[in-house]
Scaffold this motif. Sequence first.
Motif, mmCIF file in Angstrom:
data_model
loop_
_atom_site.group_PDB
_atom_site.id
_atom_site.type_symbol
_atom_site.label_atom_id
_atom_site.label_comp_id
_atom_site.label_asym_id
_atom_site.label_seq_id
_atom_site.Cartn_x
_atom_site.Cartn_y
_atom_site.Cartn_z
ATOM 1 N N VAL A 38 0.845 -1.190 0.000
ATOM 2 C CA VAL A 38 0.000 0.000 0.000
ATOM 3 C C VAL A 38 0.884 1.245 0.000
ATOM 4 N N LYS A 40 -0.691 4.439 -0.505
ATOM 5 C CA LYS A 40 -1.561 5.526 -0.084
ATOM 6 C C LYS A 40 -2.836 4.920 0.464
ATOM 7 N N ASN A 41 -3.517 5.637 1.367
ATOM 8 C CA ASN A 41 -4.789 5.179 1.917
ATOM 9 C C ASN A 41 -5.905 6.150 1.565
ATOM 10 N N ARG A 86 -6.723 -1.534 -4.209
ATOM 11 C CA ARG A 86 -5.463 -2.080 -3.689
ATOM 12 C C ARG A 86 -4.685 -2.766 -4.798
ATOM 13 N N GLY A 92 -4.704 1.567 -0.186
ATOM 14 C CA GLY A 92 -5.345 0.832 0.893
ATOM 15 C C GLY A 92 -6.571 1.556 1.411
ATOM 16 N N SER A 94 -8.519 3.156 4.687
ATOM 17 C CA SER A 94 -8.383 3.669 6.045
ATOM 18 C C SER A 94 -9.516 4.648 6.318
ATOM 19 N N SER A 97 -8.576 8.435 6.670
ATOM 20 C CA SER A 97 -7.943 9.167 5.578
ATOM 21 C C SER A 97 -8.725 10.434 5.222
#
Length: 186
Positions: A38, A40-41, A86, A92, A94, A97
């Motif tokens: 990952v 970035k979320n 993903r 990812g 979250s 975020s």
Amino acid sequence: MKKLAFISLLAASIVGCSAAPSHFIVNTSPAITTNTPVLKNIAINVNDPRSRQAILRTTNDGKHSYMSAPIATTQLVKQGLASHFRQQLAVGLSPMSAQTLNITIDKMAMKLDQGLVSYEAQSLIVFNVSINNGTKTLTKSFKRQGTNKGPLKADIAVLESEFSGLLQQLYNDIAQDAQVKSYLNI
């Protein structure tokens, strides 16, 4: 005696195979999965304001019956989108975020008209996407549709597979859209 046992076994298998499924199974994962790291979320929020969340509506002799997915449609879509983001973009999921992808399910259904000697199934999936990146808001609709016709009785497993394929194409459309990637800074 052997004939009686064979006939009993055959009758039991026919009755067992003719039992109607209780859920409409939809696959949310991409066909190929990888363990992509990952980079970035993002947060994904899914809303389903439809009055009925059933996916399959069967009409047989003018009577309707409905089948839903085994999990809530909001969870189904969130899992599918998260898997596609993903795998394809190394993004990812979250909930904390600042980058948020908001999905509203406008339409997500398959209508099956089962006749005596044939069937016709029509699928329609429409998602409205909204992304606010702090300065601007992107609002965009994504749509996929399909038709399936055949003789005799429809095979639910085939319909599930085709609907899952349409849904995965729609996830891919969203994940690969240049405007969506730009607004999420991907």
